[in-house]
Enzyme design. Structure first.
Site, PDB file in Angstrom:
ATOM      1  N   CYS A   1      16.770  20.800  24.715  1.00  0.00           N
ATOM      2  CA  CYS A   1      18.223  20.907  24.664  1.00  0.00           C
ATOM      3  C   CYS A   1      18.874  19.604  25.136  1.00  0.00           C
ATOM      4  O   CYS A   1      18.756  18.588  24.471  1.00  0.00           O
ATOM      5  CB  CYS A   1      18.683  22.119  25.468  1.00  0.00           C
ATOM      6  SG  CYS A   1      20.346  22.678  25.031  1.00  0.00           S
TER       7      CYS A   1
ATOM      8  N   HIS B   1      15.199  26.826  23.558  1.00  0.00           N
ATOM      9  CA  HIS B   1      14.701  27.253  24.866  1.00  0.00           C
ATOM     10  C   HIS B   1      13.670  28.369  24.679  1.00  0.00           C
ATOM     11  O   HIS B   1      13.672  29.069  23.672  1.00  0.00           O
ATOM     12  CB  HIS B   1      15.849  27.792  25.724  1.00  0.00           C
ATOM     13  CG  HIS B   1      16.851  26.773  26.129  1.00  0.00           C
ATOM     14  ND1 HIS B   1      16.631  25.880  27.149  1.00  0.00           N
ATOM     15  CD2 HIS B   1      18.089  26.497  25.637  1.00  0.00           C
ATOM     16  CE1 HIS B   1      17.700  25.104  27.287  1.00  0.00           C
ATOM     17  NE2 HIS B   1      18.591  25.453  26.387  1.00  0.00           N
TER      18      HIS B   1
END
Length: 488
Positions: free
Chosen positions: A332, A429
């Site tokens: 991310c 994630h």
């Protein structure tokens, strides 16, 4: 309608874990149980089935209830971006950036939203278990409160107050809370619980009696130190000091502890691996020279944390790590940092601006557009299946995307891998949660995996905690306080 609120004498007294455990206790009785936290503050968030985001603790508590997480379980979420400001998320969606002083003056306006979400959960359940935030004894925050007694009184939900004996002065904490609370707030508290006791519980019988005598609250039980809680995803950054080292360590994996680190439960499965030593590197310490893999984690403020990374000298350590042949993975915000540049023209994560990236991947990111909140599934380029989620602002482009790290179910590539295969990044994630994906990633480092899915590990831990709470707490009395009808 049945409901019970667990408040605490402070942060990190174990409210989240106790709520999760109680949710599993009552779910095991065949009840439809829902978790609820009116207001949360955390950068560890989860994506919900209805396309929003909530605090990680409420997503865990939904698992404990054996139900899917929804935005109503945490209608107000604050995600800190600086020491005095935070992104405000209302019912799962961004609602602007608020400064701390301004939010304290305006939070009461969110009470109607909170109550609406609470009523929605009540309508679909037999019992709602509510978690407070911080402590109701923080009387300076009482005006306009929606997280503790402000909510409890507005919704008429009985409260049980938790004291943490591990940190000491638990008698003073509970009796002190009784002393400083206003009479109307004090009357909402039906009893107290003691958490995190180590040793022979009979040694604190006199202490519990003293608390009951001084407060008039019912003693509802005392939980021992819950070792299984270490296997649960954590929401508070206090857990970042924990290290995990398998008995047969073959590889060393580290992650720098960024100032606004987010979704750090990504790494929980690595702590449990027998052949992995995993640790967060705190500010002021260099990245270790013997690491096999450095992971740049997610962050709530990418440009600010990139500056923080450089201020720690970690960019120099990372360059040396790469020269030695080490591997790097960015997740991310960490993926965004690995690129050539990051621009925030609209000030989405702070003041408008731009920064040069670490230049390890041939991509560039602009922090603009709607926030991406969605589940993700597919396969690694190695072929191993993965299941995770995305929760980010920004669009990443560039030639580096032609060599993706992941392939989604629809065939689209995700992330980027360097030409030599040693630098990689992606927005997803939860890459380490699935046994097959984790085994594939560890195999590239020369380590074997234990082959366990993280969800199975978490579910087993919840069952262990529920069993302990069942024998440690007065569950029938808690049920009666909540307003549950006695079960035959």
């Amino acid at each position: 309608m049945a409901a019970l609120m667990i408040q605490g004498c402070g942060s990190d007294v174990g409210k989240s874990v106790l709520v999760a455990g109680l949710c599993r206790v009552f779910a095991n009785q065949g009840l439809r149980v829902r978790p609820f936290k009116p207001q949360n503050m955390s950068n560890n968030a989860a994506v919900t089935i209805d396309g929003g985001e909530i605090g990680r603790a409420q997503a865990l508590q939904a698992i404990a209830c054996r139900t899917l997480a929804t935005v109503d379980m945490n209608p107000v979420l604050l995600k800190p971006q600086s020491d005095v400001g935070a992104q405000l998320v209302v019912r799962g969606q961004m609602a602007g950036t608020w400064q701390a002083r301004g939010y304290q003056a305006r939070k009461a306006a969110l009470l109607d939203v909170v109550l609406q979400s609470f009523r929605t959960l009540q309508d679909e359940s037999d019992l709602v278990v509510v978690e407070g935030a911080g402590s109701p004894a923080e009387t300076n925050l009482r005006a306009g409160d929606i997280a503790n007694m402000g909510f409890a009184r507005a919704a008429q939900v009985p409260v049980v107050l938790v004291g943490d004996i591990d940190r000491g002065h638990v008698i003073a904490a509970l009796v002190g809370a009784h002393t400083v609370l206003e009479p109307e707030d004090r009357e909402m508290i039906a009893g107290f619980l003691i958490n995190k006791f180590r040793g022979d519980p009979s040694l604190f019988d006199d202490g519990r009696a003293e608390i009951a005598r001084r407060t008039g609250w019912a003693d509802l039980g005392m939980a021992p130190w819950l070792a299984a809680a270490r296997r649960l995803p954590a929401e508070d950054a206090v857990v970042l000091e924990r290290r995990g080292a398998g008995p047969a360590r073959k590889v060393k994996i580290v992650a720098p502890m960024l100032s606004r680190i987010a979704n750090f439960d990504d790494f929980d499965p690595l702590r449990a691996e027998p052949e992995v030593e995993f640790g967060f590197v705190p500010p002021g310490s260099p990245l270790p020279g013997d690491a096999d893999l450095v992971i740049l984690p997610g962050t709530k403020a990418t440009i600010a944390d990139l500056a923080f990374l450089r201020a720690q000298g970690w960019d120099i350590d990372l360059a040396a790590h790469v020269r030695r042949g080490g591997r790097v993975l960015g997740i991310c915000g960490g993926f965004q940092m690995l690129g050539r540049s990051i621009a925030d023209p609209d000030g989405v994560e702070g003041a408008p601006g731009a920064a040069e990236g670490l230049g390890l991947l041939d991509v560039a990111t602009v922090l603009t557009g709607d926030k991406v909140l969605r589940p993700a599934a597919g396969r690694l380029v190695s072929g191993a299946p993965f299941v995770g989620y995305e929760i980010h602002v920004g669009r990443t482009t560039g030639p580096g995307l032609r060599r993706p790290l992941l392939v989604r179910e629809d065939g689209a590539g995700e992330g980027a891998v360097s030409a030599d295969g040693r630098i990689a990044g992606a927005y997803v994630h939860g890459l380490f949660d699935g046994a097959q994906a984790r085994a594939s990633l560890l195999a590239e480092l020369g380590a074997a995996s234990d082959g366990l899915d993280q969800i199975a590990r978490v579910d087993a831990a919840l069952d262990e905690i529920a069993a302990v709470l069942q024998s440690s707490f007065d569950i029938p009395r808690l049920a009666a306080i909540a307003g549950l009808e006695p079960r035959a």
